[in-house]
Motif scaffolding. Structure first.
Motif, PDB file in Angstrom:
ATOM      1  N   ALA A  23     -12.891 -45.018  13.163  1.00  0.00           N
ATOM      2  CA  ALA A  23     -13.985 -44.073  12.978  1.00  0.00           C
ATOM      3  C   ALA A  23     -13.990 -43.001  14.062  1.00  0.00           C
ATOM      4  O   ALA A  23     -14.477 -41.887  13.845  1.00  0.00           O
ATOM      5  N   ALA A  24     -13.427 -43.348  15.229  1.00  0.00           N
ATOM      6  CA  ALA A  24     -13.390 -42.387  16.324  1.00  0.00           C
ATOM      7  C   ALA A  24     -12.321 -41.323  16.136  1.00  0.00           C
ATOM      8  O   ALA A  24     -12.281 -40.337  16.888  1.00  0.00           O
ATOM      9  N   ARG A  25     -11.490 -41.521  15.150  1.00  0.00           N
ATOM     10  CA  ARG A  25     -10.412 -40.568  14.898  1.00  0.00           C
ATOM     11  C   ARG A  25     -10.830 -39.595  13.804  1.00  0.00           C
ATOM     12  O   ARG A  25     -11.531 -39.946  12.863  1.00  0.00           O
ATOM     13  N   GLY A  26     -10.353 -38.372  13.892  1.00  0.00           N
ATOM     14  CA  GLY A  26     -10.703 -37.380  12.892  1.00  0.00           C
ATOM     15  C   GLY A  26      -9.550 -36.967  12.011  1.00  0.00           C
ATOM     16  O   GLY A  26      -9.634 -35.952  11.320  1.00  0.00           O
ATOM     17  N   ASP A  27      -8.470 -37.738  12.047  1.00  0.00           N
ATOM     18  CA  ASP A  27      -7.261 -37.324  11.321  1.00  0.00           C
ATOM     19  C   ASP A  27      -6.807 -38.404  10.345  1.00  0.00           C
ATOM     20  O   ASP A  27      -5.636 -38.740  10.276  1.00  0.00           O
ATOM     21  N   LEU A  28      -7.749 -38.951   9.587  1.00  0.00           N
ATOM     22  CA  LEU A  28      -7.399 -40.031   8.656  1.00  0.00           C
ATOM     23  C   LEU A  28      -6.863 -39.519   7.329  1.00  0.00           C
ATOM     24  O   LEU A  28      -6.259 -40.283   6.575  1.00  0.00           O
ATOM     25  N   THR A  29      -7.072 -38.260   7.029  1.00  0.00           N
ATOM     26  CA  THR A  29      -6.552 -37.716   5.779  1.00  0.00           C
ATOM     27  C   THR A  29      -5.021 -37.794   5.777  1.00  0.00           C
ATOM     28  O   THR A  29      -4.367 -37.337   6.713  1.00  0.00           O
ATOM     29  N   GLY A  30      -4.490 -38.394   4.725  1.00  0.00           N
ATOM     30  CA  GLY A  30      -3.039 -38.543   4.648  1.00  0.00           C
ATOM     31  C   GLY A  30      -2.532 -39.867   5.191  1.00  0.00           C
ATOM     32  O   GLY A  30      -1.353 -40.194   5.037  1.00  0.00           O
TER      33      GLY A  30
END
Length: 374
Positions: free
Chosen positions: A37-44
């Motif tokens: 959840a702390a990451r903002g680059d989960l798309t892909g």
């Protein structure tokens, strides 16, 4: 980039490297909700199977990741890759029908499932996972494929000869690969797995009282497992991930011919649902040559699958040898040699195809194996 262990994933998260484009395969992501959840680059990010608790799944889906869930009501884990013989024969004490191998075959031939889109997807994922692991397993190895009929009986001199060939090749440093079934395939795998000529002889003697898998696969496999434990021995700590550099014996069978059970004398088994992918994979990975023992229709099919890339090879290409063993068999009983030589005439493949009288003539025709690990 594929990540197959939690250690790799933890290292990746700790490095602050991007998650976009990662493939997480068969991981237990319990407890990772906050870190993700702390990451903002989960798309892909793509999550393939594994254990994904609901809080983790919600974080992933909200962030744009793609989840392929675990598969329900299938007798195989489509993400697992290679098998040990003990995996496929678990539960054999209750009869062959109770084993994962038999259950997978029954699931495969069920008419309602053969064309079901969900089951087709499961089988495709499974076979792709096997291919992925198999590529890593054989990397850097000189592989010799041994083809031959499934009907060869354990109490025959030809079976003992095939076992001796497998042993000689493994002792030279080749990884011996077969179709992973009974008969000549089992003999070659047995010989390759054994660490001495005496062990080969003892193992063959132990299993000879049950000469074939018909009419009782349970007795056929039980005797082989007992012989493997007594003569060859097993390394309980060994896994499909750690065996690659030291492996001597590889089987690549298929549930398409599931009535022919897999033999247990392989370091690992790459079992496929698709026979087409399996056959092409076996032949393509036999980079140090293909040896063909007596066989019938299935073996003839494999011969001409091996001939095709040789026929179309360009000048100067390094061609692995194709060696047919048994002059009478391949010129009279199953006369394919004349067709092979007719196609080879005047082409680079002419120097790569060989017909020999006995297995003793095989080794001198093979290229020296690369040192393991190179």
């Amino acid at each position: 980039m594929e990540i197959e262990t939690l250690e790799e994933f933890d290292d990746h998260l700790g490095s602050d490297a991007p998650l976009r484009g990662l493939r997480l395969q068969d991981l237990d992501l319990t407890g990772y909700a906050d870190r993700l959840a702390a990451r903002g680059d989960l798309t892909g990010l793509v999550v393939l199977g594994g254990d994904v608790p609901l809080p983790v799944a919600e974080v992933l889906l909200r962030g744009g990741a793609i989840l392929f869930p675990g598969v329900a009501e299938a007798p195989v884990d489509p993400w697992r890759g290679l098998y040990l013989p003990s995996d496929l024969y678990a539960g054999l004490t209750d009869g062959y029908a109770a084993t994962p191998d038999a259950k997978a075959y029954a699931w495969f031939v069920d008419a309602r499932l053969r064309t079901d889109a969900y089951c087709t997807l499961v089988r495709a994922i499974h076979d792709d996972s096997v291919t992925d692991d198999l590529d890593e397993f054989v990397e850097g190895r000189s592989v010799v494929g041994i083809m031959g009929g499934h009907a060869l009986q354990r109490d025959s001199s030809s079976y003992a000869g095939a076992a001796g060939l497998g042993h000689s090749l493994a002792e030279e440093g080749y990884l011996v690969a077969t179709g992973g079934g009974p008969g000549a395939m089992e003999a070659a795998n047995l010989g390759a797995l054994c660490r001495s000529a005496e062990a080969v002889e003892e193992a063959v003697a132990r299993i000879a009282p049950v000469p074939g898998f018909r009419p009782d696969i349970t007795a056929w496999a039980s005797g082989a497992l007992a012989a493997r434990e007594a003569v060859v021995g097993d390394e309980p700590a060994a896994t499909t991930d750690t065996l690659g550099p030291t492996a001597r014996s590889l089987g690549i069978p298929t549930w398409f011919y599931g009535h022919e059970p897999p033999n247990v004398f392989c370091d690992v088994i790459a079992k496929y649902f698709s026979n087409a992918i399996r056959e092409e994979g076996l032949l393509a990975r036999s980079n140090a040559g293909i040896v063909v023992l007596d066989g019938a229709a299935g073996t003839v099919q494999e011969i001409f699958q091996a001939v095709t890339p040789l026929f179309y090879a360009v000048d100067g290409a390094a061609l692995p040898p194709l060696i047919l063993v048994g002059r009478e068999h391949w010129t009279e009983q199953v006369p394919v040699w004349s067709a092979i030589t007719a196609m080879a005439a005047g082409r680079p493949m002419e120097q790569a195809v060989h017909l020999v009288d006995t297995i003793d003539d095989v080794l001198p025709l093979l290229p020296p194996p690369d040192p393991v690990g190179n």
